[in-house]
Structures are given as structure tokens and as C-alpha cells.
Design a protein around this motif. Structure first.
Motif, PDB file in Angstrom:
ATOM      1  N   ARG A 107       0.732  -1.116  -0.068  1.00 26.27           N
ATOM      2  CA  ARG A 107      -0.259   0.184   0.007  1.00 26.27           C
ATOM      3  C   ARG A 107       0.866   1.258   0.143  1.00 26.27           C
ATOM      4  O   ARG A 107       2.034   1.200   0.604  1.00 26.27           O
ATOM      5  CB  ARG A 107      -0.795  -0.017   1.390  1.00 26.27           C
ATOM      6  N   TRP A 108       0.442   2.449  -0.851  1.00 23.81           N
ATOM      7  CA  TRP A 108       0.830   3.623  -0.698  1.00 23.81           C
ATOM      8  C   TRP A 108       0.721   4.325   0.448  1.00 23.81           C
ATOM      9  O   TRP A 108      -0.142   5.393   0.495  1.00 23.81           O
ATOM     10  CB  TRP A 108       0.491   4.405  -1.920  1.00 23.81           C
ATOM     11  N   SER A 109       1.157   3.804   1.493  1.00 21.29           N
ATOM     12  CA  SER A 109       0.961   4.724   2.948  1.00 21.29           C
ATOM     13  C   SER A 109      -0.609   4.810   3.201  1.00 21.29           C
ATOM     14  O   SER A 109      -1.306   3.753   3.266  1.00 21.29           O
ATOM     15  CB  SER A 109       1.514   6.174   2.707  1.00 21.29           C
ATOM     16  N   ARG A 110      -1.329   5.860   3.218  1.00 16.25           N
ATOM     17  CA  ARG A 110      -2.474   6.227   3.902  1.00 16.25           C
ATOM     18  C   ARG A 110      -3.450   5.873   2.481  1.00 16.25           C
ATOM     19  O   ARG A 110      -4.871   5.796   2.584  1.00 16.25           O
ATOM     20  CB  ARG A 110      -2.895   7.453   4.356  1.00 16.25           C
ATOM     21  N   LEU A 111      -3.117   6.190   1.301  1.00 17.23           N
ATOM     22  CA  LEU A 111      -3.723   5.824   0.122  1.00 17.23           C
ATOM     23  C   LEU A 111      -3.928   4.422  -0.298  1.00 17.23           C
ATOM     24  O   LEU A 111      -3.224   3.761  -0.284  1.00 17.23           O
ATOM     25  CB  LEU A 111      -3.154   6.859  -1.066  1.00 17.23           C
ATOM     26  N   PRO A 112      -5.201   4.182  -0.846  1.00 14.03           N
ATOM     27  CA  PRO A 112      -5.534   2.863  -1.490  1.00 14.03           C
ATOM     28  C   PRO A 112      -4.950   2.535  -2.634  1.00 14.03           C
ATOM     29  O   PRO A 112      -5.640   2.297  -3.651  1.00 14.03           O
ATOM     30  CB  PRO A 112      -7.065   2.886  -1.310  1.00 14.03           C
ATOM     31  N   LEU A 113      -3.667   2.683  -2.747  1.00 17.39           N
ATOM     32  CA  LEU A 113      -2.982   2.536  -4.207  1.00 17.39           C
ATOM     33  C   LEU A 113      -1.875   1.770  -3.940  1.00 17.39           C
ATOM     34  O   LEU A 113      -1.408   1.262  -2.724  1.00 17.39           O
ATOM     35  CB  LEU A 113      -2.315   3.930  -4.697  1.00 17.39           C
ATOM     36  N   PRO A 131       3.141   3.394 -10.518  1.00 15.21           N
ATOM     37  CA  PRO A 131       2.405   2.361  -9.577  1.00 15.21           C
ATOM     38  C   PRO A 131       0.835   2.726  -9.361  1.00 15.21           C
ATOM     39  O   PRO A 131      -0.027   2.086  -9.039  1.00 15.21           O
ATOM     40  CB  PRO A 131       3.106   2.703  -8.130  1.00 15.21           C
ATOM     41  N   MET A 132       0.734   4.323  -9.431  1.00 18.25           N
ATOM     42  CA  MET A 132      -0.744   4.761  -9.058  1.00 18.25           C
ATOM     43  C   MET A 132      -1.382   4.314 -10.528  1.00 18.25           C
ATOM     44  O   MET A 132      -2.667   4.237 -10.317  1.00 18.25           O
ATOM     45  CB  MET A 132      -0.541   6.181  -8.933  1.00 18.25           C
ATOM     46  N   THR A 133      -0.653   4.478 -11.608  1.00 21.03           N
ATOM     47  CA  THR A 133      -1.673   4.319 -12.895  1.00 21.03           C
ATOM     48  C   THR A 133      -2.032   2.679 -12.943  1.00 21.03           C
ATOM     49  O   THR A 133      -2.797   2.386 -13.008  1.00 21.03           O
ATOM     50  CB  THR A 133      -0.752   4.348 -14.068  1.00 21.03           C
ATOM     51  N   ILE A 134      -1.103   1.732 -12.327  1.00 20.58           N
ATOM     52  CA  ILE A 134      -1.259   0.315 -12.335  1.00 20.58           C
ATOM     53  C   ILE A 134      -2.426   0.416 -11.281  1.00 20.58           C
ATOM     54  O   ILE A 134      -3.416  -0.784 -11.508  1.00 20.58           O
ATOM     55  CB  ILE A 134      -0.139  -0.487 -11.682  1.00 20.58           C
ATOM     56  N   SER A 135      -2.692   0.965 -10.162  1.00 21.62           N
ATOM     57  CA  SER A 135      -3.601   1.015  -9.263  1.00 21.62           C
ATOM     58  C   SER A 135      -4.997   1.171 -10.160  1.00 21.62           C
ATOM     59  O   SER A 135      -6.025   0.399  -9.901  1.00 21.62           O
ATOM     60  CB  SER A 135      -3.627   1.820  -8.021  1.00 21.62           C
ATOM     61  N   GLN A 136      -4.977   1.997 -11.123  1.00 23.08           N
ATOM     62  CA  GLN A 136      -6.293   2.364 -11.782  1.00 23.08           C
ATOM     63  C   GLN A 136      -6.564   1.066 -12.843  1.00 23.08           C
ATOM     64  O   GLN A 136      -7.686   0.939 -12.670  1.00 23.08           O
ATOM     65  CB  GLN A 136      -5.716   3.576 -12.553  1.00 23.08           C
ATOM     66  N   TYR A 137      -5.613   0.518 -13.336  1.00 28.21           N
ATOM     67  CA  TYR A 137      -5.738  -0.657 -14.205  1.00 28.21           C
ATOM     68  C   TYR A 137      -6.458  -1.620 -13.383  1.00 28.21           C
ATOM     69  O   TYR A 137      -7.593  -2.198 -13.767  1.00 28.21           O
ATOM     70  CB  TYR A 137      -4.638  -1.270 -14.755  1.00 28.21           C
ATOM     71  N   THR A 138      -5.954  -2.063 -12.276  1.00 27.73           N
ATOM     72  CA  THR A 138      -6.705  -3.229 -11.582  1.00 27.73           C
ATOM     73  C   THR A 138      -8.031  -2.748 -10.792  1.00 27.73           C
ATOM     74  O   THR A 138      -8.843  -3.638 -10.780  1.00 27.73           O
ATOM     75  CB  THR A 138      -5.769  -3.564 -10.601  1.00 27.73           C
ATOM     76  N   LYS A 139      -8.138  -1.507 -10.633  1.00 28.73           N
ATOM     77  CA  LYS A 139      -9.356  -1.169 -10.003  1.00 28.73           C
ATOM     78  C   LYS A 139     -10.466  -1.245 -11.005  1.00 28.73           C
ATOM     79  O   LYS A 139     -11.693  -1.802 -10.553  1.00 28.73           O
ATOM     80  CB  LYS A 139      -9.455   0.236  -9.373  1.00 28.73           C
ATOM     81  N   ASP A 140     -10.258  -0.737 -12.026  1.00 33.93           N
ATOM     82  CA  ASP A 140     -11.481  -0.505 -13.175  1.00 33.93           C
ATOM     83  C   ASP A 140     -11.859  -1.964 -13.648  1.00 33.93           C
ATOM     84  O   ASP A 140     -12.940  -2.007 -13.950  1.00 33.93           O
ATOM     85  CB  ASP A 140     -10.696   0.472 -14.147  1.00 33.93           C
ATOM     86  N   SER A 141     -10.778  -2.774 -13.554  1.00 33.03           N
ATOM     87  CA  SER A 141     -11.081  -3.978 -14.074  1.00 33.03           C
ATOM     88  C   SER A 141     -11.525  -5.165 -13.053  1.00 33.03           C
ATOM     89  O   SER A 141     -11.756  -6.391 -13.633  1.00 33.03           O
ATOM     90  CB  SER A 141      -9.911  -4.493 -14.816  1.00 33.03           C
ATOM     91  N   GLY A 142     -11.538  -4.614 -11.982  1.00 34.48           N
ATOM     92  CA  GLY A 142     -11.762  -5.593 -10.729  1.00 34.48           C
ATOM     93  C   GLY A 142     -10.825  -6.596 -10.487  1.00 34.48           C
ATOM     94  O   GLY A 142     -11.295  -7.691 -10.115  1.00 34.48           O
ATOM     95  N   LEU A 143      -9.363  -6.485 -10.732  1.00 32.04           N
ATOM     96  CA  LEU A 143      -8.466  -7.408 -10.417  1.00 32.04           C
ATOM     97  C   LEU A 143      -7.672  -6.759  -9.191  1.00 32.04           C
ATOM     98  O   LEU A 143      -6.559  -7.677  -9.032  1.00 32.04           O
ATOM     99  CB  LEU A 143      -7.659  -7.414 -11.544  1.00 32.04           C
ATOM    100  N   ASP A 144      -8.050  -6.054  -8.444  1.00 31.57           N
ATOM    101  CA  ASP A 144      -7.168  -5.667  -7.061  1.00 31.57           C
ATOM    102  C   ASP A 144      -7.061  -6.942  -6.352  1.00 31.57           C
ATOM    103  O   ASP A 144      -5.841  -6.848  -5.772  1.00 31.57           O
ATOM    104  CB  ASP A 144      -8.052  -4.705  -6.310  1.00 31.57           C
ATOM    105  N   SER A 145      -8.029  -7.807  -6.201  1.00 27.44           N
ATOM    106  CA  SER A 145      -7.722  -8.885  -5.281  1.00 27.44           C
ATOM    107  C   SER A 145      -6.410  -9.803  -5.881  1.00 27.44           C
ATOM    108  O   SER A 145      -6.051 -10.710  -4.913  1.00 27.44           O
ATOM    109  CB  SER A 145      -8.969  -9.789  -4.689  1.00 27.44           C
ATOM    110  N   LEU A 146      -6.344  -9.958  -7.058  1.00 30.08           N
ATOM    111  CA  LEU A 146      -5.153 -11.024  -7.656  1.00 30.08           C
ATOM    112  C   LEU A 146      -4.044 -10.020  -7.443  1.00 30.08           C
ATOM    113  O   LEU A 146      -2.936 -11.061  -7.325  1.00 30.08           O
ATOM    114  CB  LEU A 146      -5.565 -11.139  -9.127  1.00 30.08           C
ATOM    115  N   LEU A 147      -3.829  -8.760  -7.421  1.00 27.43           N
ATOM    116  CA  LEU A 147      -2.435  -8.196  -7.019  1.00 27.43           C
ATOM    117  C   LEU A 147      -2.856  -7.557  -5.801  1.00 27.43           C
ATOM    118  O   LEU A 147      -3.427  -6.534  -5.827  1.00 27.43           O
ATOM    119  CB  LEU A 147      -2.306  -7.176  -8.192  1.00 27.43           C
ATOM    120  N   LEU A 148      -2.828  -8.625  -4.847  1.00 28.64           N
ATOM    121  CA  LEU A 148      -2.924  -8.198  -3.402  1.00 28.64           C
ATOM    122  C   LEU A 148      -2.177  -7.062  -2.931  1.00 28.64           C
ATOM    123  O   LEU A 148      -1.081  -6.821  -2.948  1.00 28.64           O
ATOM    124  CB  LEU A 148      -2.794  -9.163  -2.353  1.00 28.64           C
TER     125      LEU A 148
END
Length: 722
Positions: free
Chosen positions: A517-523, A554-571
Motif C-alpha cells: 500500500r502507498w501509505s494512507r492511500l488505497p494505491l 504504480p498509481m496508474t497500475i492501481s487504476q488498471y486493476t481497480k477499473d477491471s476488478g483485479l485488485d484482489s489478484l494483485l494483493l
């Protein structure tokens, strides 16, 4: 009878406020029909405005006032603004300026939202669903977290990474489509403790052990108001790092997060076949081409000690001369990981030893091809550099490997990139693209000393020598390199500003992908990145980044996984696991900080005297005990040891130490540094020449060096065997 007339003074405060009567012309009849009707309405949703005509058609020549246009502004608003403008001009200007600012922010946000919308999903929902199916079937989802409903699974997926259910689910028992049905082996959670009388050091993790990251998330997730201090205690006690000096009372079953798998797969799972490539509509990417799924195997089912589908490789990416910073990262690897250095050389081992690959980027970051003599130049530099030469010792030949980074060779060997990367700019960071001029055949003609010259230009800079000369281009290149290396070779990528603090055995056992995690941010922060070789998730991320101009920030990668619903695969693991000081340096959890209490990353290198007493008393054992690593966030210009800024590894590496001393003395003589190393004719140092209050960086470096010198064991009580 006389009348009395009372007149009001002109300047009186009580002036007559009675409105004066105006003389009007006689009223005329108003016809409410036809054209005249619209002029009699007191309220209208539109307001007429006149546009002046050009000079040849002006009113003076034609008698026409101008063009009349109707604006969608109610007449009541127009009247109010007019009165405000006449009675309160300053207020009117302020409100007008505020209106313009609001409109500017609104349209800017609208443009930004459209831009973000354009950088999101590039694959169809069917492809995203196939990514989930591939990863779950390969055993890369050892978690009970629910799959997002947006994926649209019709039936629950069988998950070999979870223990099988004790009974088959009944038809009357509803099962959520977002859940997975465990079809794997049972789990035995370990109470890891030392065995008396050997209680001075913690035990090594058992081979094949696995960390339950769901339990770690339960005790460490910042989103659920968990403290870093409490998380580190759970990590330490659950791994037996407290050496039985346990203050807590009561059962710690809920703190057990390390387990072994028990049993045997009864029916082998048939892998999903490889997919074909088809073209989607709406300008989406072609359908993902995925290999057959992997077979989930436990350690006991492997033919060899290491799983070829999940290699244990640490990668770092380094450019410019080798310094004390990657030197300390490699020392931490030798001190913490199970490498068999406590055994005689060439002794066969029955466990999987991890490797550390150092990728050296020679020349400028903008050079896609380093040239034919780059490998020779790299080897010459490593042999002559006192910080890198010790790791060329034959004792480390199978565990530490220096490799040449060649951007062209790397990208040409990634199936998802090889046909398209040349048409794009390699230096795209969060949507900001650096326009890099061509190298002008510098790699072929110029000498290496010219190509590695330090320049104030951000494009031509090699390395970071201060906070003002940050090597931004190489950082952007490393954002891409970490995904390419992990997808091509497998393993874990580490930023070079990282030191390892404990054995990673149970993290290697967890077969999924993660960052933190990016400190306090959910990224995400991808300073630590675990990604499986040739996985469906890796294919998705690389193709998505390619579609958006090779943007791997890394913040752009966060956008890719969030929009596609893959956050849990890249824990997204809590930063307490790999970066335990970050929240504290940003002002969070100051009321209950972890140990040590570093309120800025600079304090790692310049520890305040009020805190150095604790540092010197507890040493390495008290440095974020329980965390797997520590990330000190750049600061490449800060020495780890200001008074002994050279490799101090004992008689075996005396030549490197001598060279390092001479370089440190030369650098100190040409600088204003207060810490100037002294030459001693007898070759012995005096304790009075040392710094009185040692910093945390110095304590860690000297602890690691003492293990290599053979003066003390590592953190698990093992002595190096030369």
C-alpha cells in the motif's frame, strides 16, 4: 387661525423617505396578442442581448441597434445581477471571479474524468473473467476473499489454493457466485517457537511453509484502523521471532498465520487449454492469449527442491557506479535468507535457495541498446569497484548474479511487447511523457566515461548524487523493468533502497501476486512486487500499460486493476509488512508509533541523538521486528556509515577495503564533511575516531558486515562457513 409649517432640514437623519410621484403620460391600451405579447411578460427564461454590428452596418448608418440574441438566462437573474453590479461593484467582481474559478474547476474536472476514463479498461469483461479463472485454477488465489460481482461469474470456481470443504455443498445451501470452492489440501497452522535449550535465536521457517495473507490483512490493514505497532507484534510472535521471551499471556491461535499443507491431491485437475486470439469490437484489445493453467503442487509433490513454475529470484535494477546502497541490500540478503552459507562449500542442500539478480543498466537510461562492449565494461567496473567486488567471490556464485540490462533485448523477449514497443516513448510516468532526444549513435562511438558523465540535464543524468540531481529517467525505466522482469523470469522485484529483515520462506510459499500500500492511500507501491512468470495477470497488466503508452507508474497500475476488478489478484498488502515507517513519517499513528520511532526517512541515516541510545542498545533485533523488509525511500546521496564509508568485510576482502578507504579519504579531503577518515600506519583503527552516536543505517550495515567477517552469527544463529 394661523397654520404652522414644519420643514425637515436637508441634512437631517430623519429625511422624508416618501417616494416622489412621477408624471406619466396617459396610459395607452396594451394589446395582448401577436408580437406585442412577449414584451408584457414580467418573467422569462431568456434574456435578450444585442450584438454590435460592424462599422459599415452600424446603427448610425442603418438605424439598427444590432443583432438581438436570446441567452438562456432568466430575467430575474439578469435583474438581480444588474442591481448588484450598480450598488455593490466590488462584491460583484468577487462573485464574478468566483464564478469563473468554479467553471474552470468544473471543466478541468470534466476533462480529467474523460482522460481517466480513456485510460481504463481495454479488455472485454469476458477476458477479465478469463484472467480470474486462469489465476484461480493455477492456485494463485489462496484466499477466501470474494471475487467482485462485476466479474460476472455464473458458477463458483474450484480453488486448489484453499482447503477442500469437509462435505460437498448441498443443493439447498446457497453459494455466492463470487466465492470459490476450496479443492486443495488441509492446512496446519504452526506455533513457531524455538526449542530449548537453543532459545537465543529464532528458528528458520520450515521448508514449504506458507503465510496466510488473509490473517495478515486482518491484523495489519490500515483501512480497518490497524496500527503498525500491533501488526509487527503479530508478525513477530506468529513467526517465533520473540525467541520465547514472550510477555503476552493466553493462547495466540488467532495470531498464527504460517501453515503447512497436508494430504495429497486425489484427482489431478485438468488444465484449461490455451486460448485463441480474436478481435473485439469497440476498439478493445484482442482477446488475451493465455497459456494452459499451471498445476498446483505442494513442496512434497515437486521432483526438485525448487518449483520451476515459481522460481525464487530477487531482482533489483541499478544504473551507474555500484555504491554502498545496493551493497547493503545484498548484505541483508546474505544475512537473512536460507542460502546454506552455514554449510561447507559445495555441500548439496535439500531446500530451495533463493537467488539475487542485480540488473546493471550501463550508460544513459535513454539508450535502448547499451552496445557490444557493454558486458565487458560492466565486468571491468564490478571488478574494480570496492563495493561490488566482494560479491564476485566464488562462495556467492550460485546465489548472487550480476546481469546486463538491455532494454531492446528484454522487450523483444516479452511476447506482449515485442511487436509494438518501438513505436512508443519508454519514459511515460503517470501520463507525463518525457520527450527524449535520440542518442545520436552515442552508444557506438562515444567512450564509456563520456556516456556516464553526470549532467545537470535530467535526460543525460546517470545516478543520483543529491536531492537536487535525482535520476528521474532511470526511475521511470525501473517502473517498467520490474513488470518485465517478473513476467519474464518470475520472482520478486525490490527497489535497491530496500533491506531485508527476515526470511521470506512463507512469502515464497504463497503463490499469488502482491505489492504493498502507498501509505494512507488505497494505491499500490511497487517497490516490492511479486508477480508470477507468464501469468494471466502479468499479461493483462503489460498489455494494458502498452495500450496507455507504456505507463507503469504504480498509481496508474492501481487504476488498471481497480477499473477491471483485479485488485484482489494483485494483493495490496499493508505497508507495515515492507515499509513500516511510512505512515509515521507522514504524521499518522504518532500516538502509538512502532520501534524505532522514525518521523522522517532522513532519520534512518541521521538518527537524532535523543534516539541513538535505543538504537545502539537493541541493535538489529529491535529494528521493526516482524517486518519482512525496510524501504528507506531514495536518499542515494546519504552514506550508510559516515566515518567508515567503505566495505568492512574482513581479511578475505582486504583489497576491496583498502581501495574503499583510499576513495573515502580522497572524497573527504575534497569536501566539507566533518567526518574525515584518518590513515593509520599500523592498519588499526581507534575507537576515538568513530562517531559517538551511531545512526540506524550504520548499525544495520555493521551488523551485516560482522556476519560476513565471521565475528557473529546471523539473525538465526548461523555462522558463515568459508
Amino acid at each position: 387661525m394661523s397654520s404652522i409649517q414644519i420643514s425637515t432640514p436637508i441634512n437631517s437623519r430623519f429625511r422624508d423617505k416618501t417616494p416622489r410621484l412621477r408624471q406619466h403620460s396617459p396610459a395607452l391600451p396594451i394589446h395582448i396578442h401577436g408580437h406585442d405579447k412577449r414584451h408584457t411578460r414580467r418573467f422569462s427564461w431568456t434574456t435578450p442581448y444585442y450584438v454590435r454590428m460592424p462599422w459599415p452596418l452600424s446603427r448610425r448608418r442603418t438605424g439598427v441597434r444590432g443583432f438581438k440574441i436570446y441567452m438562456p438566462i432568466p430575467t430575474s437573474v439578469t435583474s438581480c445581477v444588474s442591481r448588484l453590479r450598480q450598488g455593490y461593484p466590488r462584491t460583484f467582481r468577487i462573485l464574478l471571479a468566483a464564478l469563473f474559478i468554479l467553471l474552470f474547476l468544473f471543466f478541468r474536472g470534466l476533462i480529467l474524468s474523460r482522460r481517466l476514463q480513456a485510460t481504463r479498461i481495454v479488455f472485454s469483461n469476458d477476458d477479465i473473467r478469463r484472467v480470474w479463472e486462469w489465476e484461480v485454477a493455477s492456485g494463485h488465489y489462496q484466499s477466501s476473499r470474494k471475487i467482485p460481482d462485476s466479474i460476472g461469474l455464473n458458477t463458483p470456481l474450484h480453488n486448489p489454493g484453499l482447503p477442500r470443504e469437509p462435505f460437498p455443498p448441498s443443493q439447498n445451501t446457497p453459494i455466492s457466485h463470487g466465492s470459490t470452492i476450496g479443492s486443495g489440501l488441509s492446512r496446519i497452522y504452526l506455533d513457531v517457537q524455538t526449542t530449548p535449550p537453543q532459545v537465543a535465536y529464532p528458528p528458520r521457517p520450515k521448508a514449504g511453509s506458507i503465510a496466510d495473507l488473509d490473517i495478515i490483512m486482518k491484523h495489519c490493514d490500515f483501512s480497518n484502523n490497524k496500527y503498525v505497532r500491533d501488526c509487527l507484534e503479530v508478525l513477530s510472535v506468529g513467526a517465533g521471532l520473540d525467541n520465547r521471551r514472550r510477555i503476552r499471556r493466553g493462547a495466540i491461535d488467532e495470531w498464527k498465520y504460517i501453515y503447512l499443507e497436508e494430504g495429497q491431491h486425489l484427482t489431478p485437475r485438468s488444465p484449461l487449454p490455451a486460448s485463441t486470439t480474436t478481435r473485439h469490437k469497440n476498439d478493445l484489445e484482442p482477446s488475451l492469449h493465455l497459456p494452459p493453467t499451471l498445476s498446483y503442487r505442494t513442496t512434497s509433490e515437486l521432483a526438485t527442491a525448487c518449483d520451476p513454475d515459481h522460481p525464487r529470484i530477487f531482482h533489483i535494477f541499478w544504473g551507474g557506479p555500484f555504491t554502498a546502497h545496493p551493497f547493503t541490500a545484498l548484505l541483508s540478503f546474505l544475512n537473512t535468507q536460507n542460502l546454506g552459507l552455514y554449510l561447507p562449500p559445495d555441500t548439496p542442500v535439500n531446500f530451495c535457495r533463493p537467488q539475487f539478480w542485480v540488473w546493471m543498466q550501463m550508460g544513459l537510461a535513454r539508450e535502448a541498446n547499451p552496445g557490444q562492449d557493454a558486458l565487458k565494461h560492466m565486468q571491468e567496473n564490478l571488478n574494480s569497484n570496492p563495493w561490488s567486488k566482494p560479491f564476485l567471490h566464488p562462495r556467492f556464485k550460485d546465489i548472487i548474479k550480476f546481469k546486463l540490462w538491455n532494454t531492446t533485448e528484454q522487450l523483444d523477449n516479452v511476447e506482449e511487447l515485442k511487436d509494438e514497443w518501438r513505436d512508443l516513448n519508454l519514459f511515460n510516468s503517470g501520463g507525463h511523457v518525457y520527450q527524449v532526444p535520440p542518442a545520436n549513435d552515442m552508444s557506438a562511438n562515444a567512450s564509456w566515461s563520456d556516456r556516464e558523465s553526470r549532467d545537470d540535464d535530467v535526460i543525460n543524468r546517470v545516478g543520483s548524487t543529491s536531492s537536487k540531481s535525482y535520476d528521474r529517467m532511470r526511475t521511470i525505466l525501473s517502473d517498467m523493468a520490474r513488470f518485465v522482469l517478473c513476467h519474464r523470469f518470475g520472482g520478486v522485484y525490490l527497489d535497491a533502497d530496500t533491506v531485508l529483515l527476515r526470511d521470506w520462506e512463507e512469502l515464497w510459499g504463497w503463490k499469488g501476486a502482491f505489492a504493498y500500500r502507498w501509505s494512507r492511500l488505497p494505491l499500490y507501491n511497487t517497490a516490492v512486487l511479486k508477480l508470477n512468470k507468464g501469468s494471466a495477470l502479468g499479461t493483462f497488466l503489460i498489455r494494458t500499460a502498452l495500450r496507455h503508452g507504456l505507463d507503469f507508474h504504480p498509481m496508474t497500475i492501481s487504476q488498471y486493476t481497480k477499473d477491471s476488478g483485479l485488485d484482489s489478484l494483485l494483493l495490496r498488502l499493508p505497508d507495515a509488512v515492507f515499509d513500516p515507517a511510512w505512515l509515521n513519517t507522514e504524521g499518522f499513528q504518532r500516538e502509538r508509533p512502532p520501534s524505532p520511532d522514525l518521523t522522517s526517512f532522513t532519520q534512518f541515516f541521521h538518527t537524532p541523538p535523543s534516539k541513538t541510545a535505543d538504537a545502539m542498545a537493541i541493535g538489529f533485533d529491535g529494528f521493526f521486528r516482524g517486518a519482512y523488509s525496510y524501504h528507506w525511500h531514495n536518499h542515494w546521496w546519504e552514506p550508510f556509515d559516515s566515518t567508515r564509508n567503505w566495505p568492512d568485510l574482513g581479511p578475505q576482502f582486504a583489497e576491496a577495503e583498502r581501495t574503499g578507504r583510499l576513495q573515502a579519504q580522497k572524497a573527504a579531503s575534497t569536501s566539507n564533511s566533518k567526518a574525515k577518515p584518518k590513515e593509520n600506519a599500523d592498519g588499526h583503527d581507534k575507537v576515538s575516531d568513530d562517531k559517538r552516536d551511531l545512526d540506524w543505517a550504520t548499525i544495520l550495515k555493521r551488523t551485516f558486515e560482522a556476519y560476513i567477517r565471521g565475528e557473529q552469527p546471523n539473525m538465526y544463529g548461523e555462522w558463515i562457513h568459508w
